[in-house]
Design a protein around this motif. Structure first.
Motif, PDB file in Angstrom:
ATOM      1  N   PHE A  43      -8.649  34.509  12.693  1.00  0.00           N
ATOM      2  CA  PHE A  43      -9.163  33.882  13.916  1.00  0.00           C
ATOM      3  C   PHE A  43      -8.258  32.739  14.379  1.00  0.00           C
ATOM      4  O   PHE A  43      -7.513  32.160  13.584  1.00  0.00           O
ATOM      5  CB  PHE A  43     -10.569  33.328  13.670  1.00  0.00           C
ATOM      6  CG  PHE A  43     -11.597  34.358  13.256  1.00  0.00           C
ATOM      7  CD1 PHE A  43     -11.394  35.719  13.473  1.00  0.00           C
ATOM      8  CD2 PHE A  43     -12.784  33.968  12.638  1.00  0.00           C
ATOM      9  CE1 PHE A  43     -12.342  36.668  13.093  1.00  0.00           C
ATOM     10  CE2 PHE A  43     -13.743  34.903  12.258  1.00  0.00           C
ATOM     11  CZ  PHE A  43     -13.518  36.256  12.480  1.00  0.00           C
ATOM     12  N   ASN A  44      -8.418  32.355  15.654  1.00  0.00           N
ATOM     13  CA  ASN A  44      -7.689  31.168  16.131  1.00  0.00           C
ATOM     14  C   ASN A  44      -8.420  29.896  15.656  1.00  0.00           C
ATOM     15  O   ASN A  44      -9.550  29.966  15.152  1.00  0.00           O
ATOM     16  CB  ASN A  44      -7.472  31.207  17.648  1.00  0.00           C
ATOM     17  CG  ASN A  44      -8.779  31.112  18.430  1.00  0.00           C
ATOM     18  OD1 ASN A  44      -9.748  30.503  17.968  1.00  0.00           O
ATOM     19  ND2 ASN A  44      -8.817  31.711  19.614  1.00  0.00           N
ATOM     20  N   GLU A  45      -7.775  28.740  15.821  1.00  0.00           N
ATOM     21  CA  GLU A  45      -8.316  27.486  15.273  1.00  0.00           C
ATOM     22  C   GLU A  45      -9.694  27.163  15.850  1.00  0.00           C
ATOM     23  O   GLU A  45     -10.581  26.695  15.137  1.00  0.00           O
ATOM     24  CB  GLU A  45      -7.350  26.325  15.546  1.00  0.00           C
ATOM     25  CG  GLU A  45      -6.062  26.383  14.728  1.00  0.00           C
ATOM     26  CD  GLU A  45      -6.311  26.473  13.212  1.00  0.00           C
ATOM     27  OE1 GLU A  45      -7.216  25.778  12.708  1.00  0.00           O
ATOM     28  OE2 GLU A  45      -5.611  27.264  12.552  1.00  0.00           O
ATOM     29  N   LYS A  46      -9.855  27.411  17.143  1.00  0.00           N
ATOM     30  CA  LYS A  46     -11.127  27.071  17.795  1.00  0.00           C
ATOM     31  C   LYS A  46     -12.266  27.938  17.227  1.00  0.00           C
ATOM     32  O   LYS A  46     -13.340  27.431  16.885  1.00  0.00           O
ATOM     33  CB  LYS A  46     -10.973  27.297  19.312  1.00  0.00           C
ATOM     34  CG  LYS A  46     -12.152  26.917  20.135  1.00  0.00           C
ATOM     35  CD  LYS A  46     -11.757  26.861  21.625  1.00  0.00           C
ATOM     36  CE  LYS A  46     -12.946  27.129  22.521  1.00  0.00           C
ATOM     37  NZ  LYS A  46     -13.241  28.559  22.696  1.00  0.00           N
ATOM     38  N   ASP A  47     -12.021  29.231  17.093  1.00  0.00           N
ATOM     39  CA  ASP A  47     -13.061  30.129  16.578  1.00  0.00           C
ATOM     40  C   ASP A  47     -13.348  29.844  15.104  1.00  0.00           C
ATOM     41  O   ASP A  47     -14.489  29.940  14.641  1.00  0.00           O
ATOM     42  CB  ASP A  47     -12.635  31.595  16.768  1.00  0.00           C
ATOM     43  CG  ASP A  47     -12.632  31.998  18.244  1.00  0.00           C
ATOM     44  OD1 ASP A  47     -13.346  31.344  19.033  1.00  0.00           O
ATOM     45  OD2 ASP A  47     -11.911  32.945  18.608  1.00  0.00           O
ATOM     46  N   LYS A  48     -12.282  29.502  14.372  1.00  0.00           N
ATOM     47  CA  LYS A  48     -12.441  29.178  12.942  1.00  0.00           C
ATOM     48  C   LYS A  48     -13.350  27.947  12.810  1.00  0.00           C
ATOM     49  O   LYS A  48     -14.302  27.940  12.029  1.00  0.00           O
ATOM     50  CB  LYS A  48     -11.039  28.848  12.389  1.00  0.00           C
ATOM     51  CG  LYS A  48     -10.909  29.038  10.914  1.00  0.00           C
ATOM     52  CD  LYS A  48      -9.523  28.632  10.443  1.00  0.00           C
ATOM     53  CE  LYS A  48      -8.443  29.592  10.878  1.00  0.00           C
ATOM     54  NZ  LYS A  48      -7.124  29.281  10.287  1.00  0.00           N
ATOM     55  N   GLU A  96      -0.817  39.017  17.533  1.00  0.00           N
ATOM     56  CA  GLU A  96       0.251  38.418  18.340  1.00  0.00           C
ATOM     57  C   GLU A  96       1.433  39.367  18.423  1.00  0.00           C
ATOM     58  O   GLU A  96       1.466  40.383  17.724  1.00  0.00           O
ATOM     59  CB  GLU A  96       0.698  37.102  17.690  1.00  0.00           C
ATOM     60  CG  GLU A  96      -0.299  35.984  17.930  1.00  0.00           C
ATOM     61  CD  GLU A  96      -0.352  34.992  16.788  1.00  0.00           C
ATOM     62  OE1 GLU A  96       0.353  35.215  15.785  1.00  0.00           O
ATOM     63  OE2 GLU A  96      -1.099  34.014  16.909  1.00  0.00           O
ATOM     64  N   TYR A 149      -9.409  41.024  20.694  1.00  0.00           N
ATOM     65  CA  TYR A 149      -9.945  39.665  20.522  1.00  0.00           C
ATOM     66  C   TYR A 149     -11.386  39.594  21.040  1.00  0.00           C
ATOM     67  O   TYR A 149     -12.272  39.022  20.383  1.00  0.00           O
ATOM     68  CB  TYR A 149      -9.061  38.653  21.251  1.00  0.00           C
ATOM     69  CG  TYR A 149      -9.646  37.259  21.217  1.00  0.00           C
ATOM     70  CD1 TYR A 149      -9.605  36.491  20.047  1.00  0.00           C
ATOM     71  CD2 TYR A 149     -10.307  36.729  22.326  1.00  0.00           C
ATOM     72  CE1 TYR A 149     -10.177  35.224  20.007  1.00  0.00           C
ATOM     73  CE2 TYR A 149     -10.886  35.471  22.281  1.00  0.00           C
ATOM     74  CZ  TYR A 149     -10.820  34.727  21.118  1.00  0.00           C
ATOM     75  OH  TYR A 149     -11.413  33.489  21.058  1.00  0.00           O
ATOM     76  N   VAL A 158      -7.118  37.797  16.189  1.00  0.00           N
ATOM     77  CA  VAL A 158      -5.970  37.469  17.035  1.00  0.00           C
ATOM     78  C   VAL A 158      -4.772  38.304  16.580  1.00  0.00           C
ATOM     79  O   VAL A 158      -4.345  38.217  15.431  1.00  0.00           O
ATOM     80  CB  VAL A 158      -5.623  35.968  16.909  1.00  0.00           C
ATOM     81  CG1 VAL A 158      -4.372  35.644  17.717  1.00  0.00           C
ATOM     82  CG2 VAL A 158      -6.790  35.113  17.388  1.00  0.00           C
TER      83      VAL A 158
END
Ligand SMILES: C[S@@+](CC[C@H](N)C(=O)[O-])C[C@H]1O[C@@H](n2cnc3c(N)ncnc32)[C@H](O)[C@@H]1O
Length: 282
Positions: free
Chosen positions: A224-229, A24, A16, A22
């Protein structure tokens, strides 16, 4: 090589930190399948040792090899078709009409962000040449960027094997735009000359890229995670000219992350434009 449960956090956090990708629980097979050989050739007995070595390697070589291994470069020529119909029938004609009013050599600046091995940007180059005839009548800047050194090197070389050539290209387009030699099929020099490729991590500041009329950013934010997107699409919107368009993957959507962009539809294609008055300063 087996990824131990005790190594999960270390390995996933490191991946990451260098890529924003990401991984999991349940993605052990990806690490095992893609990084085992690298760990072994680097003389590491475990993934933990590989990550420790990569962190200690000031040259960054091992880190970049991990990136090459862990990224998914799946791509093809004219992927999903509809974005290229959108370019041909709407965005490029409108852009030329607009630019021709103020410039003798209308600029056409297109960025393929996360271009992988180059098929997306070369599809755009092929389409432009088919539409516009002599490209020298325009000021064309086609830029491809990707995080993976290996992908960028392949894109820059512009060589493809017969399997890659069979994915998205008709015989006619192949004959018109490529030459065959002992190494495979090579994009013709006049098309290659319209393009440039370089390494870029989309999580880092890219204001120095300048502004674009059209940005393709497809099939990368899905990792990507929501924040990075949200951060990525925000920052891409700041790289658009006020009249510019952003094209994302056919299975992606911006959600509510980017209120300054509004979605538009042309036939089967969805694209995004800055809401009037919300074009942002560089
Ligand atoms: C599935 S390919 C998409 C290629 C092309 N855009 C398409 O849709 O056919 C995803 C690409 O994203 C790149 N990538 C992954 N993380 C990235 C990051 N943080 N910055 C830039 N590129 C990244 C990978 O190296 C890979 O080449």
């Amino acid at each position: 090589m087996k990824l131990l449960a005790s190594e999960h956090a270390l390995v996933f956090d490191y991946i990451y930190s260098i890529s924003a990708i990401v991984l999991e629980a349940g993605k052990d097979y990806l690490v095992e399948g893609r990084l085992s050989a690298l760990a072994e050739t680097s003389g590491c007995a475990s993934f933990e040792e590989l990550i420790r070595k990569a962190k200690a390697d000031a040259s960054g070589v091992l880190k970049r090899k991990i990136i090459d291994g862990i990224t998914t470069g799946e791509t093809l020529f004219f992927r999903d078709t509809s974005p290229f119909d959108l370019l041909r029938h709407k965005l490029i004609p409108e852009l030329i009409d607009r630019q021709a009013r103020s410039s003798l050599k209308p600029p056409i600046r297109i960025w393929s962000a996360a271009c992988s091995t180059g098929q997306e940007l070369y599809s755009i180059a092929i389409l432009l040449r088919g539409m516009l005839g002599d490209p020298h009548r325009y000021n064309i800047r086609l830029t491809g960027t990707d995080l993976s050194d290996e992908a960028v090197a392949r894109a820059s070389a512009g060589y493809y094997n017969s399997i890659e050539m069979g994915r998205g290209l008709s015989d006619v387009l192949r004959a018109q735009n490529f030459t065959a030699d002992t190494k495979g099929w090579k994009i013709r020099d006049e098309l290659r000359a319209l393009t440039s490729f370089r390494r870029l991590n989309l999580m880092e500041d890219f204001t120095s890229m300048g502004k674009f009329d059209i940005i393709f950013c497809r099939n990368v934010a899905i990792y990507f995670n929501e924040k990075d997107k949200a951060s990525l699409f925000q920052r891409l919107s700041q790289r658009l000219e006020p009249h510019g368009s952003l094209i994302i993957g056919s299975m992606e959507n911006l959600g509510t992350s980017c209120p300054q962009l509004e979605s538009n539809r042309h036939l089967r294609a969805v694209y995004y434009k800055l809401l009037q008055g919300k074009a942002q300063a560089a």
